[in-house]
Design an enzyme around this catalytic site. Structure first.
Site, PDB file in Angstrom:
ATOM      1  N   THR A 131     139.423  27.091  25.640  1.00 57.66           N
ATOM      2  CA  THR A 131     140.527  28.251  24.796  1.00 57.66           C
ATOM      3  C   THR A 131     140.671  29.310  25.517  1.00 57.66           C
ATOM      4  O   THR A 131     139.931  30.354  26.279  1.00 57.66           O
ATOM      5  CB  THR A 131     140.698  28.446  23.923  1.00 57.66           C
ATOM      6  OG1 THR A 131     141.409  29.214  22.949  1.00 57.66           O
ATOM      7  CG2 THR A 131     138.944  28.905  23.054  1.00 57.66           C
ATOM      8  N   ASP A 132     141.653  29.890  26.191  1.00 59.08           N
ATOM      9  CA  ASP A 132     142.080  31.187  26.349  1.00 59.08           C
ATOM     10  C   ASP A 132     141.478  31.909  25.882  1.00 59.08           C
ATOM     11  O   ASP A 132     141.185  33.517  25.802  1.00 59.08           O
ATOM     12  CB  ASP A 132     143.802  31.608  26.720  1.00 59.08           C
ATOM     13  CG  ASP A 132     144.397  31.400  25.095  1.00 59.08           C
ATOM     14  OD1 ASP A 132     143.425  30.855  24.545  1.00 59.08           O
ATOM     15  OD2 ASP A 132     145.620  31.416  25.515  1.00 59.08           O
ATOM     16  N   GLU A 133     141.365  32.372  24.115  1.00 54.60           N
ATOM     17  CA  GLU A 133     141.098  32.906  22.999  1.00 54.60           C
ATOM     18  C   GLU A 133     139.663  33.818  23.863  1.00 54.60           C
ATOM     19  O   GLU A 133     139.014  34.230  23.620  1.00 54.60           O
ATOM     20  CB  GLU A 133     140.685  32.261  21.700  1.00 54.60           C
ATOM     21  CG  GLU A 133     142.258  31.566  21.189  1.00 54.60           C
ATOM     22  CD  GLU A 133     141.950  31.760  19.901  1.00 54.60           C
ATOM     23  OE1 GLU A 133     141.195  32.089  19.573  1.00 54.60           O
ATOM     24  OE2 GLU A 133     143.097  30.849  19.658  1.00 54.60           O
ATOM     25  N   TYR A 156     135.191  32.213  16.060  1.00 57.88           N
ATOM     26  CA  TYR A 156     135.928  30.933  16.976  1.00 57.88           C
ATOM     27  C   TYR A 156     135.568  31.312  18.348  1.00 57.88           C
ATOM     28  O   TYR A 156     134.963  30.131  19.274  1.00 57.88           O
ATOM     29  CB  TYR A 156     137.033  30.470  15.928  1.00 57.88           C
ATOM     30  CG  TYR A 156     137.874  29.753  17.282  1.00 57.88           C
ATOM     31  CD1 TYR A 156     137.164  28.608  17.746  1.00 57.88           C
ATOM     32  CD2 TYR A 156     138.969  29.598  18.289  1.00 57.88           C
ATOM     33  CE1 TYR A 156     137.452  27.217  18.565  1.00 57.88           C
ATOM     34  CE2 TYR A 156     139.719  28.834  18.868  1.00 57.88           C
ATOM     35  CZ  TYR A 156     139.030  27.749  19.579  1.00 57.88           C
ATOM     36  OH  TYR A 156     139.332  26.884  20.288  1.00 57.88           O
ATOM     37  N   LYS A 160     132.731  29.718  21.234  1.00 59.40           N
ATOM     38  CA  LYS A 160     133.823  28.940  22.678  1.00 59.40           C
ATOM     39  C   LYS A 160     133.328  30.002  23.306  1.00 59.40           C
ATOM     40  O   LYS A 160     132.954  28.685  24.700  1.00 59.40           O
ATOM     41  CB  LYS A 160     135.648  28.675  22.954  1.00 59.40           C
ATOM     42  CG  LYS A 160     135.445  27.708  21.218  1.00 59.40           C
ATOM     43  CD  LYS A 160     135.821  26.583  21.614  1.00 59.40           C
ATOM     44  CE  LYS A 160     136.007  25.601  22.676  1.00 59.40           C
ATOM     45  NZ  LYS A 160     135.970  24.053  22.653  1.00 59.40           N
TER      46      LYS A 160
HETATM   47  N1  LIG Z   1     144.440  23.374  19.046  1.00 58.52           N
HETATM   48  C1  LIG Z   1     144.642  24.660  20.413  1.00 58.52           C
HETATM   49  O1  LIG Z   1     145.662  25.165  20.315  1.00 58.52           O
HETATM   50  C2  LIG Z   1     143.737  24.345  21.557  1.00 58.52           C
HETATM   51  C3  LIG Z   1     144.052  25.441  22.597  1.00 58.52           C
HETATM   52  C4  LIG Z   1     143.088  25.900  23.237  1.00 58.52           C
HETATM   53  C5  LIG Z   1     141.962  24.706  23.412  1.00 58.52           C
HETATM   54  N2  LIG Z   1     141.147  23.805  22.389  1.00 58.52           N
HETATM   55  C6  LIG Z   1     139.801  22.678  22.361  1.00 58.52           C
HETATM   56  O2  LIG Z   1     140.795  22.102  22.298  1.00 58.52           O
HETATM   57  C7  LIG Z   1     139.697  21.079  21.393  1.00 58.52           C
HETATM   58  C8  LIG Z   1     140.528  20.337  20.509  1.00 58.52           C
HETATM   59  O3  LIG Z   1     141.233  21.205  19.542  1.00 58.52           O
HETATM   60  P1  LIG Z   1     141.863  20.758  18.663  1.00 58.52           P
HETATM   61  O4  LIG Z   1     142.780  21.341  18.716  1.00 58.52           O
HETATM   62  O5  LIG Z   1     142.212  19.040  18.981  1.00 58.52           O
HETATM   63  O6  LIG Z   1     140.346  20.900  16.783  1.00 58.52           O
HETATM   64  P2  LIG Z   1     141.279  19.108  15.898  1.00 58.52           P
HETATM   65  O7  LIG Z   1     140.065  20.560  15.117  1.00 58.52           O
HETATM   66  O8  LIG Z   1     142.719  19.576  15.988  1.00 58.52           O
HETATM   67  O9  LIG Z   1     139.525  18.728  16.128  1.00 58.52           O
HETATM   68  C9  LIG Z   1     138.266  18.228  16.946  1.00 58.52           C
HETATM   69  C10 LIG Z   1     137.408  17.000  16.461  1.00 58.52           C
HETATM   70  O10 LIG Z   1     136.422  17.391  16.233  1.00 58.52           O
HETATM   71  C11 LIG Z   1     135.871  16.803  15.251  1.00 58.52           C
HETATM   72  N3  LIG Z   1     133.861  17.645  15.724  1.00 58.52           N
HETATM   73  C12 LIG Z   1     134.224  18.442  15.254  1.00 58.52           C
HETATM   74  N4  LIG Z   1     132.708  18.877  15.408  1.00 58.52           N
HETATM   75  C13 LIG Z   1     132.427  17.964  15.047  1.00 58.52           C
HETATM   76  C14 LIG Z   1     130.814  17.650  15.858  1.00 58.52           C
HETATM   77  N5  LIG Z   1     129.655  18.130  15.096  1.00 58.52           N
HETATM   78  N6  LIG Z   1     130.088  16.037  16.483  1.00 58.52           N
HETATM   79  C15 LIG Z   1     131.449  15.306  16.504  1.00 58.52           C
HETATM   80  N7  LIG Z   1     132.491  15.537  16.631  1.00 58.52           N
HETATM   81  C16 LIG Z   1     132.963  16.762  15.796  1.00 58.52           C
HETATM   82  C17 LIG Z   1     135.945  16.640  13.958  1.00 58.52           C
HETATM   83  O11 LIG Z   1     136.725  16.057  13.452  1.00 58.52           O
HETATM   84  C18 LIG Z   1     137.747  16.546  14.700  1.00 58.52           C
HETATM   85  O12 LIG Z   1     138.085  15.537  15.032  1.00 58.52           O
HETATM   86  C19 LIG Z   1     138.658  22.096  21.168  1.00 58.52           C
HETATM   87  O13 LIG Z   1     137.726  22.218  22.065  1.00 58.52           O
HETATM   88  C20 LIG Z   1     139.565  23.431  20.968  1.00 58.52           C
HETATM   89  O14 LIG Z   1     138.790  24.261  21.092  1.00 58.52           O
HETATM   90  C21 LIG Z   1     142.184  24.238  21.128  1.00 58.52           C
END
Ligand SMILES: NC(=O)c1ccc[n+]([C@@H]2O[C@H](COP(=O)([O-])OP(=O)(O)OC[C@H]3O[C@@H](n4cnc5c(N)ncnc54)[C@H](O)[C@@H]3O)[C@@H](O)[C@H]2O)c1
Length: 328
Positions: A131-133, A156, A160
């Site tokens: 993430t950019d955070e 969070y 990350k």
């Molecule tokens: N949503 C955003 O805006 C955004 C932006 C930049 C980066 N990201 C990154 O992208 C990735 C996905 O984000 P998202 O928004 O889809 O998240 P999300 O919370 O919708 O999905 C996360 C998934 O990971 C699974 N999970 C959690 N803990 C686990 C574990 N211990 N073992 C196996 N599975 C596990 C959950 O069941 C879920 O299905 C993350 O790494 C997040 O940091 C998200």
């Protein structure tokens, strides 16, 4: 032949990535592992669940023995790692799960890759989605580029940032072939209701209050999830091993303007023009340590790999609102 492990594939972005890889690469085996926490939903994957090249295992990435077994039994060649605890508010309530999954879980996958792969063969990729955070908060000017110093403010983003450091360290120390991308806020179908945009849309659908933190002036860069998936696919195929790529839309908007825009589009769709839903907006106590602004300089991926966002915000948000309306 590739056997690609996608972690967190039942979550928001992960489910889009899994569907894309299963559909676009019938010649590859796609393994999706997910712990199915509150954030994971296998219904996100209904359209591909019976495809021949797709397999799901319910596994916690922290269960290192299970992960090693999975690597060995399926000859995993590549990892696209999305599994994470992803909600900033929850990380403020309780941080342990964030350190466990985001830091130790990532380490468990790095170790399994190191133990299972022949690192001189150059046939593998460990692609970490971040993430950019991690870069912290900006004032009204400037943008994050790949050289910006890490300065995370929430538990969070700290978790990350830590996972990014471990991934980079495994490249420097063990020559593990890694890629990292740091993306701005995503929106689109299949996102969990707890996140800002689904929360606004669902509140509108139910006629409930729309909570906005502080004075609503915090600014985010919003990227449609399909554009993020385009970037992930491209980086996976063409990214230079060991490198980091920033991904963003260039579309920046304050939370209050975002809420008002979504209300306007929603009211138009519902033809509910007599009374604006703006009255539903309610300012609530600010989030602790709330970052003021994120802004992404994505010129590296644009110039080096030819990626740019395709979806303008009005189109993407309309598609998203329609999806939530259909779901309810
Ligand atoms: N949503 C955003 O805006 C955004 C932006 C930049 C980066 N990201 C990154 O992208 C990735 C996905 O984000 P998202 O928004 O889809 O998240 P999300 O919370 O919708 O999905 C996360 C998934 O990971 C699974 N999970 C959690 N803990 C686990 C574990 N211990 N073992 C196996 N599975 C596990 C959950 O069941 C879920 O299905 C993350 O790494 C997040 O940091 C998200």
């Amino acid at each position: 032949m590739k056997n690609i492990l996608i972690t967190g594939g039942a979550g928001f972005i992960g489910s889009h990535v899994v569907k894309r890889f299963v559909n676009n690469y019938p010649e590859y085996n796609i393994y999706n592992i997910d712990k199915l926490t509150y954030a994971g939903n296998l219904n996100n994957l209904n359209e591909i669940e019976n495809k021949e090249n797709y397999t799901f295992f319910k596994i916690d990435i922290n269960n290192h023995e299970e992960i090693l077994k999975l690597f060995n039994e399926n000859n995993i060649t590549d990892v696209i790692h999305l599994a994470a605890e992803s909600h900033v508010d929850r990380s403020i309530e309780s941080s342990f799960e964030f350190a466990k999954t985001n830091v130790l879980g990532t380490l468990s996958l790095l170790e399994a890759s190191k133990k299972s792969w022949n690192l001189s063969s150059k046939n593998n990729i460990f692609y970490h989605i971040s993430t950019d955070e991690v870069y912290g908060s900006l004032g009204l000017k400037g943008s994050f580029n790949e050289k910006t110093k890490y300065d995370p403010n929430s538990p969070y983003s700290a978790s990350k940032a830590s996972s990014d450091h471990f991934v980079r360290a495994y490249n420097k120390t063990f020559s593990l072939p890694i890629l990292i991308s740091n993306c701005s806020n995503n929106y689109g179908p299949f996102q969990h209701n707890e996140k800002l945009i689904p929360n606004i849309i669902n509140s509108l659908i139910k006629g409930e209050k729309i909570p906005i933190y502080g004075d609503g002036k915090n600014i985010r860069d919003w990227l449609f999830v399909n554009d993020h998936c385009d970037a992930i696919e491209l980086i996976f195929k063409k990214g230079i091993i060991g490198q980091t790529y920033n991904i963003g839309s260039g579309y920046e908007i304050s939370n209050i303007d975002l809420a008002q825009l979504i209300i306007k589009i929603y009211d138009n769709i519902k033809l509910n023009t007599s009374e604006s839903s703006k009255k539903l907006i309610e300012f609530v106590d600010d989030r602790l340590g709330h970052d003021f602004r994120y802004s992404i300089d994505f010129s590296k991926i644009k110039n080096n790999l030819g990626w740019k966002p395709k979806t303008n915000f009005q189109e993407g948000i309309l598609e998203t609102i329609k999806w939530y309306l259909k779901k309810n």
